[in-house]
Design an enzyme around this catalytic site. Structure first.
Site, PDB file in Angstrom:
ATOM      1  N   GLU A  86       0.834  -1.192   0.000  1.00 22.77           N
ATOM      2  CA  GLU A  86       0.000   0.000   0.000  1.00 22.77           C
ATOM      3  C   GLU A  86       0.871   1.245   0.000  1.00 22.77           C
ATOM      4  O   GLU A  86       1.971   1.258   0.527  1.00 22.77           O
ATOM      5  CB  GLU A  86      -0.928  -0.021   1.215  1.00 22.77           C
ATOM      6  N   CYS A 107       6.253  -6.784   7.674  1.00 22.58           N
ATOM      7  CA  CYS A 107       7.314  -6.213   8.496  1.00 22.58           C
ATOM      8  C   CYS A 107       7.668  -7.212   9.586  1.00 22.58           C
ATOM      9  O   CYS A 107       6.787  -7.882  10.134  1.00 22.58           O
ATOM     10  CB  CYS A 107       6.842  -4.906   9.137  1.00 22.58           C
ATOM     11  N   CYS A 114       0.636  -1.934  15.501  1.00 18.72           N
ATOM     12  CA  CYS A 114       0.711  -1.650  14.059  1.00 18.72           C
ATOM     13  C   CYS A 114       0.135  -2.819  13.263  1.00 18.72           C
ATOM     14  O   CYS A 114       0.543  -3.971  13.463  1.00 18.72           O
ATOM     15  CB  CYS A 114       2.165  -1.414  13.670  1.00 18.72           C
ATOM     16  N   GLU A 161      10.020  -1.919   7.526  1.00 17.19           N
ATOM     17  CA  GLU A 161      11.072  -1.206   8.254  1.00 17.19           C
ATOM     18  C   GLU A 161      12.149  -0.822   7.227  1.00 17.19           C
ATOM     19  O   GLU A 161      12.917  -1.682   6.781  1.00 17.19           O
ATOM     20  CB  GLU A 161      11.634  -2.122   9.358  1.00 17.19           C
ATOM     21  N   SER A 215      11.054   5.857  15.793  1.00 16.52           N
ATOM     22  CA  SER A 215       9.829   5.522  16.519  1.00 16.52           C
ATOM     23  C   SER A 215      10.196   5.169  17.955  1.00 16.52           C
ATOM     24  O   SER A 215      10.656   4.071  18.223  1.00 16.52           O
ATOM     25  CB  SER A 215       9.130   4.342  15.836  1.00 16.52           C
ATOM     26  N   HIS A 217       8.108   5.933  21.010  1.00 13.17           N
ATOM     27  CA  HIS A 217       6.854   5.425  21.586  1.00 13.17           C
ATOM     28  C   HIS A 217       6.852   5.204  23.091  1.00 13.17           C
ATOM     29  O   HIS A 217       5.797   5.073  23.684  1.00 13.17           O
ATOM     30  CB  HIS A 217       6.356   4.182  20.854  1.00 13.17           C
ATOM     31  N   ASN A 295      -4.103   5.207  15.583  1.00 11.90           N
ATOM     32  CA  ASN A 295      -5.144   4.813  14.633  1.00 11.90           C
ATOM     33  C   ASN A 295      -5.558   3.383  14.922  1.00 11.90           C
ATOM     34  O   ASN A 295      -4.702   2.507  15.105  1.00 11.90           O
ATOM     35  CB  ASN A 295      -4.617   4.929  13.200  1.00 11.90           C
ATOM     36  N   CYS A 337      -1.427   6.009   9.567  1.00 15.86           N
ATOM     37  CA  CYS A 337      -0.240   5.335  10.109  1.00 15.86           C
ATOM     38  C   CYS A 337      -0.639   4.048  10.806  1.00 15.86           C
ATOM     39  O   CYS A 337      -1.539   4.047  11.637  1.00 15.86           O
ATOM     40  CB  CYS A 337       0.454   6.178  11.178  1.00 15.86           C
TER      41      CYS A 337
HETATM   42  N1  SAH Z   1       8.954   0.811  10.410  1.00 15.96           N
HETATM   43  C1  SAH Z   1       9.005   2.259  10.484  1.00 15.96           C
HETATM   44  C2  SAH Z   1       7.822   2.908   9.769  1.00 15.96           C
HETATM   45  C3  SAH Z   1       6.521   2.621  10.439  1.00 15.96           C
HETATM   46  S1  SAH Z   1       5.092   3.585  10.050  1.00 15.96           S
HETATM   47  C4  SAH Z   1       9.039   2.688  11.934  1.00 15.96           C
HETATM   48  O1  SAH Z   1       8.876   1.828  12.807  1.00 15.96           O
HETATM   49  O2  SAH Z   1       9.246   3.868  12.191  1.00 15.96           O
HETATM   50  C5  SAH Z   1       5.365   5.184  10.667  1.00 15.96           C
HETATM   51  C6  SAH Z   1       4.946   5.462  12.107  1.00 15.96           C
HETATM   52  O3  SAH Z   1       3.601   5.077  12.392  1.00 15.96           O
HETATM   53  C7  SAH Z   1       5.828   4.749  13.113  1.00 15.96           C
HETATM   54  O4  SAH Z   1       6.231   5.641  14.105  1.00 15.96           O
HETATM   55  C8  SAH Z   1       4.890   3.717  13.660  1.00 15.96           C
HETATM   56  O5  SAH Z   1       5.284   3.261  14.923  1.00 15.96           O
HETATM   57  C9  SAH Z   1       3.588   4.473  13.670  1.00 15.96           C
HETATM   58  N2  SAH Z   1       2.405   3.623  13.859  1.00 15.96           N
HETATM   59  C10 SAH Z   1       2.326   2.281  13.730  1.00 15.96           C
HETATM   60  N3  SAH Z   1       1.080   1.854  14.026  1.00 15.96           N
HETATM   61  C11 SAH Z   1       0.365   2.947  14.341  1.00 15.96           C
HETATM   62  C12 SAH Z   1      -0.999   3.148  14.729  1.00 15.96           C
HETATM   63  N4  SAH Z   1      -1.845   2.143  14.800  1.00 15.96           N
HETATM   64  N5  SAH Z   1      -1.392   4.410  14.947  1.00 15.96           N
HETATM   65  C13 SAH Z   1      -0.539   5.450  14.829  1.00 15.96           C
HETATM   66  N6  SAH Z   1       0.747   5.315  14.469  1.00 15.96           N
HETATM   67  C14 SAH Z   1       1.201   4.075  14.238  1.00 15.96           C
END
Ligand code: SAH
Length: 351
Positions: A86, A107, A114, A161, A215, A217, A295, A337
């Site tokens: 996507e 991933c 996620c 990733e 990321s 978190h 999300n 995201c």
């Molecule tokens: N693998 C990369 C890119 C991930 S997507 C990474 O880990 O950074 C980009 C961002 O969206 C990341 O910070 C990821 O942790 C976040 N993300 C993942 N699931 C999410 C969700 N359900 N709601 C909001 N952000 C989310």
């Protein structure tokens, strides 16, 4: 026949061709209005005939969904092996487009919040498969003069990733920088925080000067390991050491660093968590914290209550930590995201 790389294919067909001809061939794939190898009139008719099996896009099929507001589009792209990825186009604050690309199918990082993470890993995307996400949207916009025409930003925040597909991601960025007007500070690579790969970036003279987002978190080691299985107890110290080297190497403010922070109700949004984050952000120094509204991807987590989100944000602000809040876009088409999944969408849209 599957052509893994257009460049390699050209080199195989014309092994003795001077390098400027390959450059012309590669540039043609970014030329507005061109839609097939037959349009590359800098090549002779005979050469175009020899290349006739080279597809214009490395995608077998594409379905596009549009968010109700019309500010977000999601493409579900089918690849040669029938796997799906996507790619999301979002209107940004300046009225242009930001493109969110995928770098892998699935991933391996397994972040618990996620949707892509819960699907597991299938394979890396090739350079053409990542580049063609941009080219698909370029043509999509060419065909729709009523929409803003420019893609000005690219974020590697789709499925996968990016630093686990380092070589192809790097070559993709180099290709985009070469053939489009997008500059390196308009490209952001988001990573779960693979320290060996982040270190490789510091030592790699050919890594393009793009922005990085890590990321985070949680700045509490236990919480971070609980929600991100790729984490480990010493992660924060390792990340801190890496940021010191990063800032020493790239003093320029244009190379600024972001920590992403998805707001999960009662999991990482309490005052204790804010304090831990403030301590870590102060220790690191020149970092921006980007708070991401969670999300919906399943029943395990809830998004932070508005009051908790606001308190968390103001605690950071009062401590003079640079903090921004990410706008949620495209959640009605599971394009936000963390909602990107392979094959049958497992994401239930919240009602
Ligand atoms: N693998 C990369 C890119 C991930 S997507 C990474 O880990 O950074 C980009 C961002 O969206 C990341 O910070 C990821 O942790 C976040 N993300 C993942 N699931 C999410 C969700 N359900 N709601 C909001 N952000 C989310």
């Amino acid at each position: 026949m599957v052509i893994e790389s257009r460049t390699r294919y050209f080199e195989e067909i014309f092994p003795k061709s001077p390098s400027y001809r390959l450059r012309q061939f590669e540039a043609a794939f970014f030329t507005p209005g061109f839609r097939s190898v037959q349009d590359i009139t800098t090549l002779s008719k005979g050469d175009r005939e020899a290349l006739k099996n080279c597809p214009w896009l490395s995608l077998k099929g594409v379905r596009v969904l549009s968010a109700k507001k019309g500010d977000t589009y999601k493409a579900i792209m089918t690849l040669h092996d029938n796997k799906e990825i996507e790619s999301v186009l979002m209107q940004n604050a300046r009225g242009h487009w930001t493109l969110c690309v995928s770098s892998q199918i699935g991933c391996a990082m397994a972040c618990t919040f996620c949707a892509t993470g819960t699907m597991g890993f299938t394979r890396n995307l090739t350079v053409d498969e990542i580049v063609d996400q941009y080219r698909f949207w370029m043509m999509f916009l060419e065909d729709r003069p009523e929409l803003p025409e420019r893609i000005t930003n690219i974020v590697f925040m789709g499925m996968g990733e990016p630093l686990a597909n380092y070589k192809n991601v790097k070559e993709t960025i180099q290709t985009i920088l070469k053939h489009t007007e997008i500059g390196p500070t308009r490209i952001t690579v988001s990573t779960v925080g693979l320290i060996p790969m982040l270190t490789q970036i510091l030592n790699d003279e050919t890594w393009p000067p793009v922005r990085l987002a890590v990321s985070l978190h949680s700045a509490d080691p236990k919480t971070r390991t609980d929600i991100m299985p790729s984490s480990y107890p010493q992660f924060l110290d390792k990340l801190y050491e890496w940021t010191e080297k990063y800032f020493a190497k790239f003093a320029s403010r244009r190379r600024h660093l972001t920590f992403e922070y998805v707001m999960l109700s009662k999991v990482n949004d309490t005052s204790e968590h804010a304090k831990a984050l403030i301590r870590f952000a102060r220790r690191v120094g020149k970092v921006r914290i980007n708070l991401i509204p969670y999300n919906f991807t399943g029943e395990v987590y809830r998004d932070s209550l508005p009051a908790d989100f606001a308190r968390f944000e103001s605690e950071l602000r009062e401590a003079e930590v640079l903090v921004t809040r990410r706008r949620t876009m495209g959640d009605d088409i599971a394009a936000a995201c963390g909602q990107l999944v392979v094959e049958n969408s497992k994401v239930k849209t919240k009602v």
